[in-house]
Write an enzyme that holds these catalytic residues in place. Structure first.
Site, PDB file in Angstrom:
ATOM      1  N   ARG A  89      22.001  13.403  30.414  1.00 37.00           N
ATOM      2  CA  ARG A  89      22.342  14.522  29.534  1.00 37.00           C
ATOM      3  C   ARG A  89      23.767  15.012  29.784  1.00 37.00           C
ATOM      4  O   ARG A  89      24.479  15.368  28.846  1.00 37.00           O
ATOM      5  CB  ARG A  89      21.333  15.663  29.731  1.00 37.00           C
ATOM      6  CG  ARG A  89      21.425  16.692  28.627  1.00 37.00           C
ATOM      7  CD  ARG A  89      20.391  17.777  28.773  1.00 37.00           C
ATOM      8  NE  ARG A  89      20.741  18.732  29.816  1.00 37.00           N
ATOM      9  CZ  ARG A  89      20.234  19.966  29.894  1.00 37.00           C
ATOM     10  NH1 ARG A  89      19.340  20.361  28.996  1.00 37.00           N
ATOM     11  NH2 ARG A  89      20.581  20.770  30.867  1.00 37.00           N
ATOM     12  N   HIS A 239      10.791  20.046  21.157  1.00 40.59           N
ATOM     13  CA  HIS A 239      10.652  19.150  22.325  1.00 40.59           C
ATOM     14  C   HIS A 239       9.737  19.844  23.329  1.00 40.59           C
ATOM     15  O   HIS A 239       9.961  21.028  23.631  1.00 40.59           O
ATOM     16  CB  HIS A 239      11.977  18.988  23.058  1.00 40.59           C
ATOM     17  CG  HIS A 239      13.048  18.216  22.383  1.00 40.59           C
ATOM     18  ND1 HIS A 239      14.286  18.725  22.132  1.00 40.59           N
ATOM     19  CD2 HIS A 239      13.100  16.925  21.958  1.00 40.59           C
ATOM     20  CE1 HIS A 239      15.070  17.802  21.590  1.00 40.59           C
ATOM     21  NE2 HIS A 239      14.368  16.701  21.448  1.00 40.59           N
ATOM     22  N   GLU A 242       8.646  16.804  28.278  1.00 35.14           N
ATOM     23  CA  GLU A 242       9.179  15.443  28.327  1.00 35.14           C
ATOM     24  C   GLU A 242       9.408  14.996  29.766  1.00 35.14           C
ATOM     25  O   GLU A 242       9.207  13.831  30.100  1.00 35.14           O
ATOM     26  CB  GLU A 242      10.498  15.411  27.539  1.00 35.14           C
ATOM     27  CG  GLU A 242      11.175  14.039  27.536  1.00 35.14           C
ATOM     28  CD  GLU A 242      12.483  14.030  26.754  1.00 35.14           C
ATOM     29  OE1 GLU A 242      12.952  15.119  26.357  1.00 35.14           O
ATOM     30  OE2 GLU A 242      13.020  12.935  26.542  1.00 35.14           O
ATOM     31  N   HIS A 276       7.542  14.322  22.151  1.00 39.29           N
ATOM     32  CA  HIS A 276       7.274  13.750  23.486  1.00 39.29           C
ATOM     33  C   HIS A 276       5.888  14.170  23.993  1.00 39.29           C
ATOM     34  O   HIS A 276       5.004  13.348  24.034  1.00 39.29           O
ATOM     35  CB  HIS A 276       8.368  14.076  24.521  1.00 39.29           C
ATOM     36  CG  HIS A 276       9.746  13.730  24.064  1.00 39.29           C
ATOM     37  ND1 HIS A 276      10.088  12.444  23.710  1.00 39.29           N
ATOM     38  CD2 HIS A 276      10.852  14.495  23.860  1.00 39.29           C
ATOM     39  CE1 HIS A 276      11.366  12.440  23.325  1.00 39.29           C
ATOM     40  NE2 HIS A 276      11.835  13.662  23.405  1.00 39.29           N
ATOM     41  N   ASP A 327      14.707   8.982  18.440  1.00 37.39           N
ATOM     42  CA  ASP A 327      15.289   9.967  19.357  1.00 37.39           C
ATOM     43  C   ASP A 327      16.763   9.703  19.702  1.00 37.39           C
ATOM     44  O   ASP A 327      17.646   9.979  18.905  1.00 37.39           O
ATOM     45  CB  ASP A 327      14.395  10.049  20.602  1.00 37.39           C
ATOM     46  CG  ASP A 327      14.735  11.236  21.488  1.00 37.39           C
ATOM     47  OD1 ASP A 327      15.728  11.923  21.222  1.00 37.39           O
ATOM     48  OD2 ASP A 327      13.997  11.499  22.461  1.00 37.39           O
TER      49      ASP A 327
END
Ligand code: NGQ
Ligand code: ZN
Length: 459
Positions: A89, A239, A242, A276, A327
């Site tokens: 990320r 989300h 996850e 997810h 995604d």
């Protein structure tokens, strides 16, 4: 939609076509103004029919961050510490910091073209890159949403635009990081964004605009409650669960696991898509199934980011609904998402045909049918090849070695497990044949524009 992608009337004839109640033979299908006008099975082809051997409905891709396509393969080098979702990320944040609306348009058009070439005909774009490079809003606060809409028009894909509310860095309304500045909105800013997004999306033939609180990390409990009036009659995507760290942080913050917290505090129903939901226990799975929500599984990305394996067999046993998404767009391939979903279960449980539910059921065909229904529900549209529906159809090359001497569900199984996208011939989207011989009509233009953007962003 640009002039060159305008729908016209046509009649198509398929030797075998997958209709909502199964495979039919000798099907004549007419397209009118982008929609399916008539379907006649056991028909005779007439002069002027365009003939194809095998047809299936186009698949919804319920979760995409299109801009991430441009960094696919650039975060696969080992770093100094332990690489994880979170270190990926950081790399993604550095990459996104440089993009202009035109860059996003070019990258998204490339990603959407690849989606069409792999058999996806509609995308749910979970879109959170809202502001300029310095974090200030654009003059049109929905300028980036406009870039996504333009990319959908450039490629011809169906769009369910999911503008994202992103306000915080972690549970308990933590202040955002510098790397998140381009995403940040208040509830009021978000309401204006939705209006702007709606205005841009109205230029497409059958776009849907939904609501997307990014995650329980990025949106507070109060904000989730305040979103309810905006969410009436729209798809709602979030989300959730996850990463294991997210489950631990949620437990520390609330004493509950993320999915349990969400279902306890928010009115989750069939309009919802829980993206997810990788880390769920039996109680959470049963509760998702009861709510009617769809779980948005993204097996290729979940593997790439080291998320974990969703307990798909147990979830189907509980009566749950799912769809698939690409995604991070590390690889764009509809068949591969379904294949990896099944293979994750096989590797984990050391068994075969895990996601077929009963003896005699064809695994690939069952996965395809479930992902079609779940994906359409999550994107706010109807699924399948029916009169009145958008003409979103994929044809397969019956001469592909993996498809020889196949009929019915063995076609779908062989497509998913044995050929993948190499067997895709044509793709129609809203009645327009956008892909032929596996290649999008605008491939050269789209790649040329994309190449110029990448050379500037990376070169
Ligand atoms: C995203 N992607 O929004 O692009 C996220 C990463 C986050 C995935 N979760 C950012 N796969 O979740 O904080
Ligand atoms: Zn995502």
């Amino acid at each position: 939609m640009s002039e060159r992608l305008r729908p016209s009337g046509a009649s198509l004839f398929f030797d075998q076509l997958l209709l909502p109640d199964g495979w039919a033979r000798n099907v004549r299908l007419t397209l009118e103004g982008g929609r399916i006008g008539a379907i006649e099975a056991d028909a005779t082809a007439t002069v002027g029919d365009e003939r194809h051997a095998i047809g299936l409905p186009g698949m919804p891709n319920l979760h995409s961050h299109a801009f991430q396509r441009a960094m696919a393969g650039l975060a696969e080098r080992r770093g100094p510490g332990t690489d994880s979702f979170w270190s990926w990320r950081d790399i993604m944040y550095r990459f996104v910091a440089r993009m202009s609306p035109d860059d996003v348009r070019a990258i998204a058009a490339l990603a959407y073209m690849e989606m069409l070439e792999s058999g996806f005909t509609r995308v749910g774009e979970f879109h959170y890159l809202h502001h300029d490079r310095d974090g200030a809003p654009f003059t049109d606060p929905a300028a980036m949403s406009g870039a996504i809409v333009a990319a959908a028009a450039d490629s011809g894909i169906g769009l369910t635009l999911l503008p994202v509310l992103y306000s915080h860095a972690g549970f308990g309304a933590q202040p955002p990081h510098a790397g998140q500045a381009r995403f940040i909105l208040s509830i009021d800013g978000y309401a204006r964004l939705i209006e702007g997004a709606q205005r841009h999306a109205a230029t497409l033939p059958d776009a849907v605009v939904g609501i997307a609180p990014h995650s329980l990390r990025a949106v507070s409990a109060d904000q989730l409650r305040m979103l309810a009036p905006l969410a009436v009659d729209r798809p709602v995507h979030i989300h959730v669960a996850e990463q294991v760290k997210e489950v631990e942080d949620c437990l520390a913050w609330s004493g509950q696991r993320p999915v349990a917290w969400l279902l306890d505090h928010v009115d989750v129903d069939a309009r919802w898509c829980l993206v997810h939901a990788t880390h769920v226990d039996a109680g959470e799975m049963a509760a998702i199934a009861r709510s009617g929500a769809t779980v948005g599984l993204c097996p290729v990305t979940e593997a790439n980011l080291g998320d974990g394996i969703f307990p798909a067999g147990a979830y189907l046993d509980a009566g749950g609904r799912f769809g698939i998404g690409s995604d991070s767009n590390i690889l764009i391939d509809c068949a591969e998402e379904l294949r990896l979903l099944e293979y994750g279960q096989r590797l984990l449980h050391r068994r075969r045909n895990m996601l077929a539910r009963q003896a005699g059921e064809a695994t690939g065909a069952a996965l395809h049918a479930r992902a079609l229904a779940g994906g359409a529900a999550a994107l706010g549209v109807k699924d399948g090849i029916c009169v009145g529906q958008s003409g979103d159809i994929v044809s397969l090359d019956a001469d592909h070695p993996a498809l020889l001497a196949r009929s019915g569900d063995a076609i779908t199984d062989s497509f998913i497990f044995a050929s993948g996208r190499s067997a895709i011939d044509c793709v129609w989207r809203h009645g327009i044949r956008l892909v032929q011989g596996g290649r999008h009509r605008q491939r050269e233009d789209v790649v040329r524009t994309y190449r110029a953007v990448l050379e500037r962003l990376i070169g």
